[in-house]
Design an enzyme around this catalytic site. Sequence first.
Site, PDB file in Angstrom:
ATOM      1  N   ASP A  14       0.791  -1.238   0.000  1.00 53.24           N
ATOM      2  CA  ASP A  14       0.000   0.000   0.000  1.00 53.24           C
ATOM      3  C   ASP A  14       0.826   1.293   0.000  1.00 53.24           C
ATOM      4  OD1 ASP A  14      -2.703  -0.254  -0.273  1.00 53.24           O
ATOM      5  OD2 ASP A  14      -3.157   0.696   1.642  1.00 53.24           O
ATOM      6  N   GLY A  16       2.336   2.627  -2.657  1.00 50.92           N
ATOM      7  CA  GLY A  16       2.245   3.366  -3.924  1.00 50.92           C
ATOM      8  C   GLY A  16       3.034   2.752  -5.063  1.00 50.92           C
ATOM      9  N   LYS A  17       3.344   1.452  -4.973  1.00 55.25           N
ATOM     10  CA  LYS A  17       4.075   0.771  -6.048  1.00 55.25           C
ATOM     11  C   LYS A  17       3.321   0.859  -7.364  1.00 55.25           C
ATOM     12  CE  LYS A  17       4.070  -3.263  -4.026  1.00 55.25           C
ATOM     13  NZ  LYS A  17       3.512  -3.028  -2.679  1.00 55.25           N
ATOM     14  N   LYS A  39       3.460  -8.333 -13.230  1.00 55.06           N
ATOM     15  CA  LYS A  39       3.439  -8.630 -11.791  1.00 55.06           C
ATOM     16  C   LYS A  39       3.272 -10.125 -11.652  1.00 55.06           C
ATOM     17  CE  LYS A  39       1.220  -7.327  -7.425  1.00 55.06           C
ATOM     18  NZ  LYS A  39       1.135  -6.120  -6.572  1.00 55.06           N
ATOM     19  N   SER A  43      -2.710 -10.552  -5.175  1.00 51.86           N
ATOM     20  CA  SER A  43      -3.769 -10.997  -4.270  1.00 51.86           C
ATOM     21  C   SER A  43      -4.807  -9.896  -4.134  1.00 51.86           C
ATOM     22  CB  SER A  43      -3.206 -11.288  -2.884  1.00 51.86           C
ATOM     23  OG  SER A  43      -2.047 -12.064  -2.966  1.00 51.86           O
ATOM     24  N   ASP A  57      -4.269  -4.014  -9.965  1.00 49.25           N
ATOM     25  CA  ASP A  57      -3.023  -3.263 -10.171  1.00 49.25           C
ATOM     26  C   ASP A  57      -2.724  -3.104 -11.659  1.00 49.25           C
ATOM     27  OD1 ASP A  57      -2.859  -3.319  -7.445  1.00 49.25           O
ATOM     28  OD2 ASP A  57      -0.854  -4.214  -7.348  1.00 49.25           O
ATOM     29  N   GLY A 119       6.474  -5.550  -7.590  1.00 48.43           N
ATOM     30  CA  GLY A 119       6.551  -6.580  -6.567  1.00 48.43           C
ATOM     31  C   GLY A 119       5.242  -6.722  -5.819  1.00 48.43           C
ATOM     32  N   GLY A 121       3.759  -6.773  -1.950  1.00 51.56           N
ATOM     33  CA  GLY A 121       4.140  -6.436  -0.575  1.00 51.56           C
ATOM     34  C   GLY A 121       5.436  -5.667  -0.482  1.00 51.56           C
TER      35      GLY A 121
HETATM   36  N1  LIG Z   1       1.073   9.850  -5.183  1.00 50.48           N
HETATM   37  C1  LIG Z   1      -0.183   9.443  -4.987  1.00 50.48           C
HETATM   38  N2  LIG Z   1      -1.221  10.301  -5.190  1.00 50.48           N
HETATM   39  C2  LIG Z   1      -2.495   9.888  -4.998  1.00 50.48           C
HETATM   40  N3  LIG Z   1      -2.853   8.648  -4.627  1.00 50.48           N
HETATM   41  C3  LIG Z   1      -1.860   7.755  -4.400  1.00 50.48           C
HETATM   42  C4  LIG Z   1      -0.482   8.091  -4.573  1.00 50.48           C
HETATM   43  N4  LIG Z   1       0.242   7.008  -4.282  1.00 50.48           N
HETATM   44  C5  LIG Z   1      -0.614   6.032  -3.948  1.00 50.48           C
HETATM   45  N5  LIG Z   1      -1.885   6.476  -4.019  1.00 50.48           N
HETATM   46  C6  LIG Z   1      -3.113   5.700  -3.704  1.00 50.48           C
HETATM   47  O1  LIG Z   1      -2.860   4.969  -2.500  1.00 50.48           O
HETATM   48  C7  LIG Z   1      -3.383   3.646  -2.594  1.00 50.48           C
HETATM   49  C8  LIG Z   1      -2.242   2.629  -2.462  1.00 50.48           C
HETATM   50  O2  LIG Z   1      -1.344   2.791  -3.547  1.00 50.48           O
HETATM   51  P1  LIG Z   1      -0.911   1.584  -4.484  1.00 50.48           P
HETATM   52  O3  LIG Z   1      -2.070   0.721  -4.836  1.00 50.48           O
HETATM   53  O4  LIG Z   1      -0.123   2.145  -5.609  1.00 50.48           O
HETATM   54  O5  LIG Z   1       0.037   0.810  -3.446  1.00 50.48           O
HETATM   55  P2  LIG Z   1       0.816  -0.574  -3.691  1.00 50.48           P
HETATM   56  O6  LIG Z   1       2.128  -0.443  -2.994  1.00 50.48           O
HETATM   57  O7  LIG Z   1       0.851  -0.904  -5.127  1.00 50.48           O
HETATM   58  O8  LIG Z   1      -0.107  -1.608  -2.903  1.00 50.48           O
HETATM   59  P3  LIG Z   1      -0.115  -3.241  -3.052  1.00 50.48           P
HETATM   60  O9  LIG Z   1       0.883  -3.731  -2.032  1.00 50.48           O
HETATM   61  O10 LIG Z   1      -1.519  -3.605  -2.713  1.00 50.48           O
HETATM   62  O11 LIG Z   1       0.270  -3.598  -4.456  1.00 50.48           O
HETATM   63  C9  LIG Z   1      -4.110   3.574  -3.928  1.00 50.48           C
HETATM   64  O12 LIG Z   1      -5.459   3.892  -3.733  1.00 50.48           O
HETATM   65  C10 LIG Z   1      -3.430   4.661  -4.769  1.00 50.48           C
HETATM   66  O13 LIG Z   1      -4.241   5.171  -5.780  1.00 50.48           O
HETATM   67 MG   LIG Z   2       0.087  -2.578  -6.119  1.00 51.89          MG
END
Ligand SMILES: Nc1ncnc2c1ncn2[C@@H]1O[C@H](COP(=O)(O)OP(=O)(O)OP(=O)(O)O)[C@@H](O)[C@H]1O
Ligand SMILES: [Mg+2]
Length: 233
Positions: A14, A16-17, A39, A43, A57, A119, A121
């Site tokens: 979570d 922002g990847k 990817k 999950s 994603d 990735g 997590g």
């Molecule tokens: N820079 C940003 N501006 C606005 N929203 C963001 C930003 N970065 C992340 N988010 C939001 O925060 C949430 C989590 O981001 P994201 O899904 O990219 O995380 P992740 O690391 O890919 O999570 P996961 O481990 O589930 O793959 C999402 O709703 C995404 O749209």
């Molecule tokens: Mg993700």
Amino acid sequence: MMSKGLFVLGTGTDIGKTYVTGLLLKYLRDNGYDATYFKAALSGAIRDENDNLIPGDAVEVLTMADLEEDTDFLVPYIYETAVSPHLASHIEGNPVDLEKVKESYDKVSKKYDYIVMEGSGGIVCPIRYEGKGDENNIMLEDIIKYLGLDVILIADAGLGTINSIVTTVEYLKNRNIHVCGIIMNNYKDELMENDNIKMVEDLCDVDVIAKVYQNDTIIQPDVDTEELISYFK
Ligand SMILES: Nc1ncnc2c1ncn2[C@@H]1O[C@H](COP(=O)(O)OP(=O)(O)OP(=O)(O)O)[C@@H](O)[C@H]1O
Ligand SMILES: [Mg+2]
């Protein structure tokens, strides 16, 4: 010609990847590079009206980068349960197989020049777990090494990030995985966050190569495009 790939790792789930990967893919494609997304295991997929599991994603990244592609082609393992892939596959079956991940990756490789791989997590993420010491166990790092990729690390810009970044980078160094750069997400140009950047650059000897503000729709890396492209292996 097989394509070159770069692994987008997060300091955790979570972080922002997916968001940053979408911006990176858009940046590459806008600059004329034939790049796509991959990817290995996702999950928490949602079922559509036809009961198909949709890897959210991949949909998000393709939308951000304005790329049309079959999401099943880009995500070989899709689980409905929103837990780590090792536990999701205990519940649903279909455990991850490294060779199958490589086969899927190679198929995507044949179609595109560059792959930005997200990735699951953070770095300590069990992908498959059959029991202590079992030879079939897979951790996220095994996938990175099996595909021979380098990493860029996505982290939150705010409080706590020094610990998350330094522990992740030290873990990667211990596993001989190269970190090309760090991207700070949800960046607000303020004193503590700018100090965080200086501190992690000094402590890890890795540069922050981009800063992404909340709701940014483009990424403007602090390195030039050729440098960014040189991270792909
Ligand atoms: N820079 C940003 N501006 C606005 N929203 C963001 C930003 N970065 C992340 N988010 C939001 O925060 C949430 C989590 O981001 P994201 O899904 O990219 O995380 P992740 O690391 O890919 O999570 P996961 O481990 O589930 O793959 C999402 O709703 C995404 O749209
Ligand atoms: Mg993700």
